[in-house]
Design an enzyme around this catalytic site. Structure first.
Site, PDB file in Angstrom:
ATOM      1  N   GLY A 159       0.820  -1.214   0.000  1.00 56.80           N
ATOM      2  CA  GLY A 159       0.000   0.000   0.000  1.00 56.80           C
ATOM      3  C   GLY A 159       0.846   1.253   0.000  1.00 56.80           C
ATOM      4  O   GLY A 159       2.032   1.217  -0.327  1.00 56.80           O
ATOM      5  N   ASN A 160       0.193   2.394   0.338  1.00 61.34           N
ATOM      6  CA  ASN A 160       0.827   3.709   0.244  1.00 61.34           C
ATOM      7  C   ASN A 160       1.401   3.888  -1.178  1.00 61.34           C
ATOM      8  O   ASN A 160       2.575   4.162  -1.374  1.00 61.34           O
ATOM      9  CB  ASN A 160       1.914   3.882   1.307  1.00 61.34           C
ATOM     10  CG  ASN A 160       2.332   5.342   1.446  1.00 61.34           C
ATOM     11  OD1 ASN A 160       3.491   5.686   1.532  1.00 61.34           O
ATOM     12  ND2 ASN A 160       1.359   6.226   1.427  1.00 61.34           N
ATOM     13  N   SER A 182       7.624   4.363  -1.133  1.00 62.65           N
ATOM     14  CA  SER A 182       6.646   4.774  -0.113  1.00 62.65           C
ATOM     15  C   SER A 182       7.344   5.509   1.025  1.00 62.65           C
ATOM     16  O   SER A 182       6.766   6.407   1.639  1.00 62.65           O
ATOM     17  CB  SER A 182       5.927   3.549   0.448  1.00 62.65           C
ATOM     18  OG  SER A 182       5.240   2.898  -0.596  1.00 62.65           O
ATOM     19  N   ARG A 183       8.576   5.139   1.307  1.00 59.31           N
ATOM     20  CA  ARG A 183       9.272   5.738   2.453  1.00 59.31           C
ATOM     21  C   ARG A 183       9.752   7.164   2.153  1.00 59.31           C
ATOM     22  O   ARG A 183      10.157   7.876   3.071  1.00 59.31           O
ATOM     23  CB  ARG A 183      10.417   4.844   2.923  1.00 59.31           C
ATOM     24  CG  ARG A 183       9.902   3.570   3.604  1.00 59.31           C
ATOM     25  CD  ARG A 183      10.986   2.778   4.315  1.00 59.31           C
ATOM     26  NE  ARG A 183      10.430   1.748   5.174  1.00 59.31           N
ATOM     27  CZ  ARG A 183      10.305   0.450   4.854  1.00 59.31           C
ATOM     28  NH1 ARG A 183      10.679   0.021   3.659  1.00 59.31           N
ATOM     29  NH2 ARG A 183       9.783  -0.408   5.714  1.00 59.31           N
ATOM     30  N   LYS A 213      12.272  -3.131 -10.036  1.00 61.37           N
ATOM     31  CA  LYS A 213      13.736  -3.289  -9.920  1.00 61.37           C
ATOM     32  C   LYS A 213      14.305  -2.383  -8.835  1.00 61.37           C
ATOM     33  O   LYS A 213      15.470  -2.507  -8.476  1.00 61.37           O
ATOM     34  CB  LYS A 213      14.394  -2.950 -11.252  1.00 61.37           C
ATOM     35  CG  LYS A 213      14.376  -4.061 -12.263  1.00 61.37           C
ATOM     36  CD  LYS A 213      15.292  -3.643 -13.389  1.00 61.37           C
ATOM     37  CE  LYS A 213      15.391  -4.661 -14.474  1.00 61.37           C
ATOM     38  NZ  LYS A 213      16.300  -4.188 -15.531  1.00 61.37           N
ATOM     39  N   HIS A 257       4.277   2.018  -8.257  1.00 60.45           N
ATOM     40  CA  HIS A 257       3.368   0.865  -8.159  1.00 60.45           C
ATOM     41  C   HIS A 257       2.409   0.824  -9.350  1.00 60.45           C
ATOM     42  O   HIS A 257       2.100  -0.246  -9.876  1.00 60.45           O
ATOM     43  CB  HIS A 257       2.513   0.961  -6.883  1.00 60.45           C
ATOM     44  CG  HIS A 257       3.277   0.836  -5.606  1.00 60.45           C
ATOM     45  ND1 HIS A 257       3.473   1.893  -4.742  1.00 60.45           N
ATOM     46  CD2 HIS A 257       3.885  -0.233  -5.030  1.00 60.45           C
ATOM     47  CE1 HIS A 257       4.154   1.477  -3.694  1.00 60.45           C
ATOM     48  NE2 HIS A 257       4.427   0.199  -3.841  1.00 60.45           N
TER      49      HIS A 257
END
Ligand code: PAF
Length: 276
Positions: free
Chosen positions: A27-28, A183-184, A145, A33
């Site tokens: 998610g996020n 996401s981070r 990747k 994605h």
């Protein structure tokens, strides 16, 4: 887009087609994605994404509890990317009993780099991916990747267990300054976000040194580590490795440079394949 919250709901929707193309996520979601989902759409009759924040792949001091859960916007993004089915089990649905049976990947591949700094990480990843594969039974699965070592570990697992799944790697999506989408990245404050492009710039400088003919890999890695640290980063590793198995390269091997470094409280990873 259909949403399945349990394994029976998922199976009911998929029937026994086994022609799905699958993108597992936590998610996020970001553009990276969605590129994977678009790729999946071109590979299978049905595109399936999953959202599951997998406790098994977090160390006790890591960000499992605070990992961003952004359900509404994730659903909207998946719909806009044309995803057919979202599998979003809760912990009870995916792990109805404690998951004591685990998949331990090849230590040669999994205990180095990320595995050295996050012990048990790839066991957590392989266990959940194996379980998700068993649930979705896809024909193909797409991984970014950006998580280069993860892609290799999963490819190896699929080969070793003879799973009838085509594992497809998708190129890393980057912001204008080169920062790999992740996401981070959302953890970075304004100043850190300005600095964050330095990680991919460092990888490009390593690649350039190799292309220029420098073969003292240890010295190249040390220079890059020192340069990044001088800018306030805390590098875990900057490593030139053989592309085929992530071991130390010998002459003539195809290369990839992989890095993990902390900027403030945020740990970022990135990599670059080097075409000499
Ligand atoms: O790359 C990720 O987001 C996760 O490691 C994955 C593959 C979804 C397994 O939890």
């Amino acid at each position: 887009m259909h949403i399945a919250r349990t394994i029976p709901e998922l199976r009911e929707f998929l029937g026994d087609s086994r022609q799905a193309a699958f993108v597992p996520t936590m998610g996020n979601l970001h553009e990276g994605h969605l590129t994977l989902v678009r790729k999946a759409r071109s590979l299978g009759e049905v595109s399936v994404a999953s959202i599951f924040v997998n406790r098994l792949q977090f160390l006790p001091h890591e960000d499992f509890d605070t990992y961003p859960r952004t359900w509404e916007s994730d659903c909207e993004k998946l719909r806009s990317a044309g995803c057919d089915l979202l599998f979003a089990p809760d912990e009870k649905a995916l792990y109805p009993e404690p998951q004591t049976c685990k998949v331990h990947p090849d230590p040669l591949l999994a205990d180095t780099l990320e595995g050295e700094f996050r012990p048990g990480f790839f066991t957590g990843v392989c266990t959940v991916v194996m379980k998700l594969f068993a649930c979705v039974q896809p024909r193909a699965a797409v991984f970014g990747k950006k998580d280069y070592q993860q892609l290799m570990v999963i490819r190896h697992m699929v080969r070793q267990f003879a799973l009838p799944i085509e594992v497809v790697g998708a190129e890393t999506e980057r912001a204008d300054d080169g920062l790999a989408l992740s996401s981070r990245n959302g953890y970075l404050d304004k100043q850190e976000r300005i600095q964050a492009g330095q990680l991919s710039a460092t990888l490009r400088s390593v690649a350039q040194a190799v292309r220029d003919g420098d073969r003292d890999f240890k010295a190249i890695e040390a220079r890059a580590t020192t340069a990044l640290a001088a800018r306030g980063w805390k590098p875990d590793y900057i490593a030139l490795r053989r592309r085929s198995d992530l071991q130390l390269p010998t002459s003539g091997d195809s290369l990839v440079v992989l890095a993990a470094a902390r900027l403030g409280a945020t740990r970022l990873i990135d990599n670059l394949e080097i075409d000499v």
